[in-house]
Write a protein that holds these residues in place. Structure first.
Motif, PDB file in Angstrom:
ATOM      1  N   TRP A  33       0.841  -1.204   0.000  1.00  0.00           N
ATOM      2  CA  TRP A  33       0.000   0.000   0.000  1.00  0.00           C
ATOM      3  C   TRP A  33       0.873   1.248   0.000  1.00  0.00           C
ATOM      4  N   ARG A  34       1.913   1.231   0.830  1.00  0.00           N
ATOM      5  CA  ARG A  34       2.787   2.409   0.929  1.00  0.00           C
ATOM      6  C   ARG A  34       3.507   2.696  -0.386  1.00  0.00           C
ATOM      7  N   ARG A 118     -10.059   7.916   2.629  1.00  0.00           N
ATOM      8  CA  ARG A 118      -8.980   6.934   2.599  1.00  0.00           C
ATOM      9  C   ARG A 118      -8.184   6.934   3.902  1.00  0.00           C
ATOM     10  N   GLU A 122      -6.303   3.841   5.865  1.00  0.00           N
ATOM     11  CA  GLU A 122      -4.867   3.900   6.138  1.00  0.00           C
ATOM     12  C   GLU A 122      -4.582   3.760   7.634  1.00  0.00           C
ATOM     13  N   LYS A 126      -2.466   0.621   9.263  1.00  0.00           N
ATOM     14  CA  LYS A 126      -1.364   0.795  10.210  1.00  0.00           C
ATOM     15  C   LYS A 126      -1.593  -0.052  11.455  1.00  0.00           C
TER      16      LYS A 126
END
Length: 275
Positions: A33-34, A118, A122, A126
């Motif tokens: 994702w990052r 979003r 996110e 995390k």
């Protein structure tokens, strides 16, 4: 192969039974994702219960042996095994909230006029990544003592909160991060002190990592609970108490770690009446 959507990736983790594989997949997905390999939220229907390994034996909470104070290696092993079990469930809880409430994502149109940006997904990615990190740290520490996750029985009540709140976004936030994870803020500092008193700095360091991360997890729950309440015109304090009384069995346990809870955005007036 990992899914090209976050909700799809959540489903692959929830269907993974092996604990090490579950944690490692989570960390890879977070990295994907990052770096933009996964860029869409998507949609996926999560299972009622996540996949679980054959071991540990899962028992009702009332049938679990009483855990003794962590004074010797055997007792510390039991403590870390119990914490690893909590972290494994926490991985699945984070992925479940991503998949289950993906229809609320702005890019999916939201529901009934309410949509999640979003940033929500996110935040919970995390959380999942942190919980996977915690599980792997605890597993490594157990291996230092020639032990492993699965060696001891574990209680099967941790997924109850997910099942009870599967239909209610605000209730999921109120019960999981704002009650269950907040409880970790209350009890972990004493564990850290005990490890230092026993000259077990390595275990204390792991617990300190977990403690600091859990503050941010409770904060994420609080932020998005307030977001939901603001949109729906709900009084945060009253609605939090209403949901906890409805979905959580029994009173909240004192003493509370007020400084950590306040750092996470919680207000004492919210939770003291529930104790």
């Amino acid at each position: 192969m990992l899914s090209n959507t976050l909700a799809g990736a959540a489903l692959t983790v929830l269907k993974t039974a092996d604990p090490q594989n579950k944690a490692q997949k989570t960390r890879r997905i977070a990295a994907s994702w990052r770096d933009g390999t996964i860029a869409e939220i998507g949609r996926a229907l999560p299972p009622v219960r996540p996949a679980r390994p054959e071991k540990p034996e899962l028992r009702p909470p009332k049938d679990m042996p009483k855990r003794r104070k962590a004074g010797n290696r055997e007792n510390k092993t039991a403590l870390l095994h119990a914490l690893a079990h909590i972290e494994l469930n926490a991985i699945d809880l984070a992925w479940d909230i991503i998949a289950r409430f993906a229809p609320l994502a702005e890019e999916n149109g939201g529901e009934d006029g309410y949509a999640l940006p979003r940033a929500f997904f996110e935040d919970w990615l995390k959380v999942a990544d942190d919980e996977a990190k915690h599980f792997l740290l605890l597993s490594t520490r157990l291996s230092d003592w020639n032990a492993a996750y699965g060696d001891l029985p574990a209680h099967d009540g941790l997924w109850d909160a997910a099942e009870k709140t599967a239909h209610d976004f605000a209730a999921r936030l109120a019960v999981v991060p704002m009650v269950l994870e907040a409880r970790g803020l209350d009890v972990t500092p004493a564990m850290i002190e005990k490890m230092h008193a026993q000259d077990d700095g390595k275990t204390a360091e792991i617990l300190e990592v977990i403690y600091k991360d859990e503050i941010t997890h409770v904060e994420a729950g609080t932020v998005w609970f307030k977001h939901w309440c603001a949109h729906h015109g709900k009084d945060e304090e009253r609605y939090f108490q209403e949901l906890v009384r409805r979905y959580f069995r029994g009173p909240l346990k004192k003493p509370f770690n007020d400084p950590a809870r306040i750092e996470a955005g919680m207000i004492p007036d919210w939770y003291y009446p529930l104790s």
